[in-house]
Motif scaffolding. Structure first.
Motif, PDB file in Angstrom:
ATOM      1  N   ARG A 180       0.823  -1.235   0.168  1.00 49.68           N
ATOM      2  CA  ARG A 180      -0.091  -0.067   0.183  1.00 49.68           C
ATOM      3  C   ARG A 180       0.987   1.355   0.063  1.00 49.68           C
ATOM      4  O   ARG A 180       0.486   2.117  -0.619  1.00 49.68           O
ATOM      5  N   VAL A 181       1.670   1.272   0.868  1.00 45.59           N
ATOM      6  CA  VAL A 181       2.806   2.649   1.044  1.00 45.59           C
ATOM      7  C   VAL A 181       3.323   2.578  -0.424  1.00 45.59           C
ATOM      8  O   VAL A 181       3.390   3.752  -0.946  1.00 45.59           O
ATOM      9  N   ARG A 182       3.893   1.696  -1.332  1.00 43.62           N
ATOM     10  CA  ARG A 182       4.349   1.643  -2.562  1.00 43.62           C
ATOM     11  C   ARG A 182       3.315   2.385  -3.613  1.00 43.62           C
ATOM     12  O   ARG A 182       3.499   3.180  -4.229  1.00 43.62           O
ATOM     13  N   ILE A 183       2.173   1.877  -3.672  1.00 41.18           N
ATOM     14  CA  ILE A 183       1.123   2.237  -4.359  1.00 41.18           C
ATOM     15  C   ILE A 183       0.580   3.753  -4.107  1.00 41.18           C
ATOM     16  O   ILE A 183       0.655   4.595  -4.828  1.00 41.18           O
ATOM     17  N   ASP A 184       1.065   4.102  -2.568  1.00 41.82           N
ATOM     18  CA  ASP A 184       0.448   5.492  -2.425  1.00 41.82           C
ATOM     19  C   ASP A 184       1.769   6.389  -2.915  1.00 41.82           C
ATOM     20  O   ASP A 184       1.596   7.500  -3.423  1.00 41.82           O
ATOM     21  N   MET A 185       2.997   6.158  -2.723  1.00 46.45           N
ATOM     22  CA  MET A 185       3.929   6.913  -3.409  1.00 46.45           C
ATOM     23  C   MET A 185       4.062   7.180  -4.894  1.00 46.45           C
ATOM     24  O   MET A 185       4.175   8.373  -5.354  1.00 46.45           O
ATOM     25  N   TYR A 186       3.662   5.860  -5.606  1.00 46.04           N
ATOM     26  CA  TYR A 186       3.363   6.153  -6.884  1.00 46.04           C
ATOM     27  C   TYR A 186       2.446   6.961  -7.372  1.00 46.04           C
ATOM     28  O   TYR A 186       2.486   7.582  -8.454  1.00 46.04           O
ATOM     29  N   ALA A 187       1.225   6.693  -6.753  1.00 52.96           N
ATOM     30  CA  ALA A 187      -0.051   7.470  -7.116  1.00 52.96           C
ATOM     31  C   ALA A 187      -0.047   8.785  -6.730  1.00 52.96           C
ATOM     32  O   ALA A 187      -0.089   9.632  -7.473  1.00 52.96           O
ATOM     33  N   ASP A 188       0.889   9.048  -5.632  1.00 57.39           N
ATOM     34  CA  ASP A 188       1.100  10.613  -5.435  1.00 57.39           C
ATOM     35  C   ASP A 188       1.806  11.327  -6.326  1.00 57.39           C
ATOM     36  O   ASP A 188       1.756  12.533  -6.698  1.00 57.39           O
ATOM     37  N   GLY A 189       2.659  10.574  -6.617  1.00 55.00           N
ATOM     38  CA  GLY A 189       3.911  11.188  -7.708  1.00 55.00           C
ATOM     39  C   GLY A 189       3.026  11.571  -8.912  1.00 55.00           C
ATOM     40  O   GLY A 189       3.360  12.661  -9.487  1.00 55.00           O
ATOM     41  N   THR A 190       2.267  10.547  -9.563  1.00 53.37           N
ATOM     42  CA  THR A 190       1.627  11.049 -10.943  1.00 53.37           C
ATOM     43  C   THR A 190       0.539  11.883 -10.531  1.00 53.37           C
ATOM     44  O   THR A 190       0.159  12.653 -11.392  1.00 53.37           O
ATOM     45  N   LEU A 191      -0.074  12.007  -9.303  1.00 51.06           N
ATOM     46  CA  LEU A 191      -1.132  13.049  -9.230  1.00 51.06           C
ATOM     47  C   LEU A 191      -0.490  14.175  -9.317  1.00 51.06           C
ATOM     48  O   LEU A 191      -1.138  15.123  -9.632  1.00 51.06           O
ATOM     49  N   ASP A 192       0.640  14.450  -8.715  1.00 54.01           N
ATOM     50  CA  ASP A 192       1.300  15.847  -8.563  1.00 54.01           C
ATOM     51  C   ASP A 192       1.604  16.143  -9.903  1.00 54.01           C
ATOM     52  O   ASP A 192       1.546  17.273 -10.282  1.00 54.01           O
ATOM     53  N   LEU A 193       2.010  15.314 -10.878  1.00 51.30           N
ATOM     54  CA  LEU A 193       2.384  15.381 -12.222  1.00 51.30           C
ATOM     55  C   LEU A 193       1.131  15.935 -12.916  1.00 51.30           C
ATOM     56  O   LEU A 193       1.213  16.969 -13.741  1.00 51.30           O
ATOM     57  N   MET A 194      -0.014  15.325 -12.831  1.00 49.33           N
ATOM     58  CA  MET A 194      -1.283  15.445 -13.536  1.00 49.33           C
ATOM     59  C   MET A 194      -1.725  16.945 -12.952  1.00 49.33           C
ATOM     60  O   MET A 194      -2.501  17.716 -13.743  1.00 49.33           O
ATOM     61  N   LEU A 195      -1.732  17.180 -11.547  1.00 49.34           N
ATOM     62  CA  LEU A 195      -2.209  18.474 -11.367  1.00 49.34           C
ATOM     63  C   LEU A 195      -1.361  19.593 -11.676  1.00 49.34           C
ATOM     64  O   LEU A 195      -1.954  20.916 -11.939  1.00 49.34           O
ATOM     65  N   MET A 196      -0.286  19.611 -12.165  1.00 47.38           N
ATOM     66  CA  MET A 196       0.543  20.492 -12.924  1.00 47.38           C
ATOM     67  C   MET A 196       0.107  20.812 -14.195  1.00 47.38           C
ATOM     68  O   MET A 196      -0.099  22.056 -14.437  1.00 47.38           O
TER      69      MET A 196
END
Length: 222
Positions: free
Chosen positions: A89-105
């Motif tokens: 779960r924490v790996r999923i969170d890290m990956y998902a947070d990274g891509t979400l940051d990119l998409m919010l840009m």
């Protein structure tokens, strides 16, 4: 039969689009109410359904859910797209947070003046190529599996595909140096629920246009 989740947001991508992707990938039908007037937004606030006065809002399971990451993690857990244990779960969170940051840009760039918008586009593509995509290419290379975490389809895979497709709208060649991500994109796009969501006529939203931007500004008054 349980009621379908109901999504309250603008008729466009924004912070709600990843929620639509996750529900669609899980094969869950949902309803939408599009915010078009300030009065609709104020009524949601008056009714106490917006915890911090913000959308997205998702009504499901007898709850009014707000805050994008909280909604996404709830859906991922509910529909078994969140790994088998805390380490996954924490790996999923890290990956998902990274891509979400990119998409919010990308999403934020739509509201910038023309000159700043072009600079934001260039910067976003550069960051994708130098900061984000190399990470995922290495992950796929190191474990040699089809999915990012635990060799099982998860929220992380869904959101990475969403990010890839958004970046390709800005720069069609953005994956030219990432062969494993190219293969990943093809593989995940062919999962039946994802494939259906990518077809014309689905509830997937188009990139923001001037009408969408004006509606958001009018409703949120900024």
């Amino acid at each position: 039969m349980a009621a379908k989740p109901k999504l309250y947001y603008f008729h466009g991508r924004g912070r709600m689009e990843s929620i639509r992707w996750l529900l669609a990938a899980a094969g869950v039908e949902f309803e939408e109410e599009f915010l078009e007037t300030r009065e609709q937004y104020e009524k949601l606030q008056k009714d106490g359904r917006l915890l911090f006065g913000q959308v997205p809002l998702v009504e499901m399971d007898g709850m009014a859910l707000t805050q994008t990451r909280a909604i996404l993690s709830y859906l991922a857990a509910k529909y078994n797209l969140y790994g088998k244990d805390l380490k996954e779960r924490v790996r999923i969170d890290m990956y998902a947070d990274g891509t979400l940051d990119l998409m919010l840009m990308i999403a934020g760039g739509a509201f910038k003046p023309p000159k700043d918008k072009e600079e934001n586009l260039v910067l976003t593509v550069k960051k994708a190529k130098t900061r984000y995509f190399p990470v995922f290419e290495k992950v796929l290379k190191d474990h040699g599996e089809d999915f990012l975490v635990g060799n099982k389809f998860s929220w992380a895979d869904i959101q990475l595909l969403e990010a890839i497709l958004m970046l390709e709208e800005l720069d069609a060649s953005v994956l030219s140096d990432f062969p494993l991500l190219k293969a990943f994109k093809t593989r995940i796009s062919n999962i039946p629920t994802i494939k259906a969501f990518l077809q014309p006529g689905s509830k997937r939203k188009q990139p923001p246009d001037s009408h969408y931007i004006q509606v958001v500004r009018n409703v949120l008054q900024f």
